[in-house]
Design an enzyme around this catalytic site. Structure first.
Site, mmCIF file in Angstrom:
data_model
loop_
_atom_site.group_PDB
_atom_site.id
_atom_site.type_symbol
_atom_site.label_atom_id
_atom_site.label_comp_id
_atom_site.label_asym_id
_atom_site.label_seq_id
_atom_site.Cartn_x
_atom_site.Cartn_y
_atom_site.Cartn_z
ATOM 1 C CB SER A 21 -0.902 0.011 1.231
ATOM 2 O OG SER A 21 -1.600 1.236 1.346
ATOM 3 C CE1 TYR A 53 -4.013 -2.330 5.551
ATOM 4 C CE2 TYR A 53 -2.982 -0.303 4.798
ATOM 5 C CZ TYR A 53 -3.652 -1.475 4.517
ATOM 6 O OH TYR A 53 -3.931 -1.807 3.215
#
Length: 264
Positions: free
Chosen positions: A146, A156
């Site tokens: 990501s 994350y």
């Protein structure tokens, strides 16, 4: 004289294949003539996707129900990846999720499960795939990371930074073996991922959202070119380029205003 055996179709194994980017990878790989092994936790949904893909693209679709946060279930998937009698030619490590709260608000058990899926599963499956593929002299590993990995916004973000760096290292180790490794680093993408993570779809302007079909098509093109890091979308290429040269103190301060860590 017996008819010659038809050539084996290449096989792709995709984790998190029932929705979003994972489902789109499965769809496009099937359209390109790959048989599939699709992995997810929801057995009934998995079987529905398998039926859809096999009937639409006339490919064989094997299902493997597994919770990748559970080590024994993860090992079943790793064993399938490493099976020399049923080779996997393309591995797509896509399974993942984002936690809704900030680190100190979350239960540590949830954080550990999050880490298991985003990091440990990628490590274990990449290890199984890379060994098996290198022995055959061919293969592709795609680890879905990501753009969040280039900032500092929760666990994350940290996990995705690990995925990108790990994949770059793996690609170097695999150089000359006929096997490639690519870290796919998407930004905000129209999938149900953001819905489940509690991210409002209207929180970002339209031009910041990527289309999953275009994203996956661009990613597969980058894989074919042997690119180690794939950042789909001109807007995200520009953002990642800027993040690499900005002072980290500025990146950290900007990340404090981000309520949700996930962009995928």
């Amino acid at each position: 004289m017996a008819d010659p055996k038809p050539p084996r179709k290449p096989t792709a194994l995709v984790t998190g294949a029932t929705a979003g980017i994972g489902h789109e990878f499965a769809r496009q790989l099937a359209a390109g003539g790959h048989d599939l092994v699709i992995v997810a936790r929801d057995t009934s949904r998995l079987e529905g996707v398998a039926e859809e893909l096999s009937s639409t693209y006339a490919v064989h679709v094997e299902t493997l129900s597994a919770d990748l946060s559970q080590r024994a279930e993860l090992q079943r998937v790793a064993d399938r990846v490493a099976d020399a009698d049923r080779p996997v030619d393309v591995l797509v490590n896509n399974a993942g999720f984002a936690l809704k709260g900030r680190f100190l608000q979350n239960d540590v058990a949830d954080e550990e499960r999050h880490l298991d899926v985003l990091v440990r599963a990628v490590l274990v499956l990449s290890h199984a795939a890379a060994r098996a593929m290198a022995e055959r002299g061919r293969g592709r590993i795609i680890n879905v990371s990501s753009v969040a990995g280039f900032i500092a916004a929760g666990t994350y973000s940290a996990a995705k930074a690990w995925v990108t760096t790990f994949t770059e290292s793996l690609a170097s180790e695999l150089s000359g073996t006929g096997v490639t490794a690519t870290a796919l680093c998407p930004g905000f993408t129209h999938t149900e991922f953001h819905e489940r993570a509690g991210i409002r779809m209207d929180a970002m302007p339209d031009f910041m959202w990527l289309d999953a079909r275009r994203l996956v098509a661009d990613a597969l093109a980058d894989v074919d070119k042997g690119r180690v890091v794939s950042v789909p979308g001109a807007q995200y290429k520009a953002i990642v380029g800027a993040l690499k040269v900005l002072p980290r103190s500025l990146v950290r301060n900007r990340a404090r205003t981000v309520h949700r860590p996930g962009s995928r």
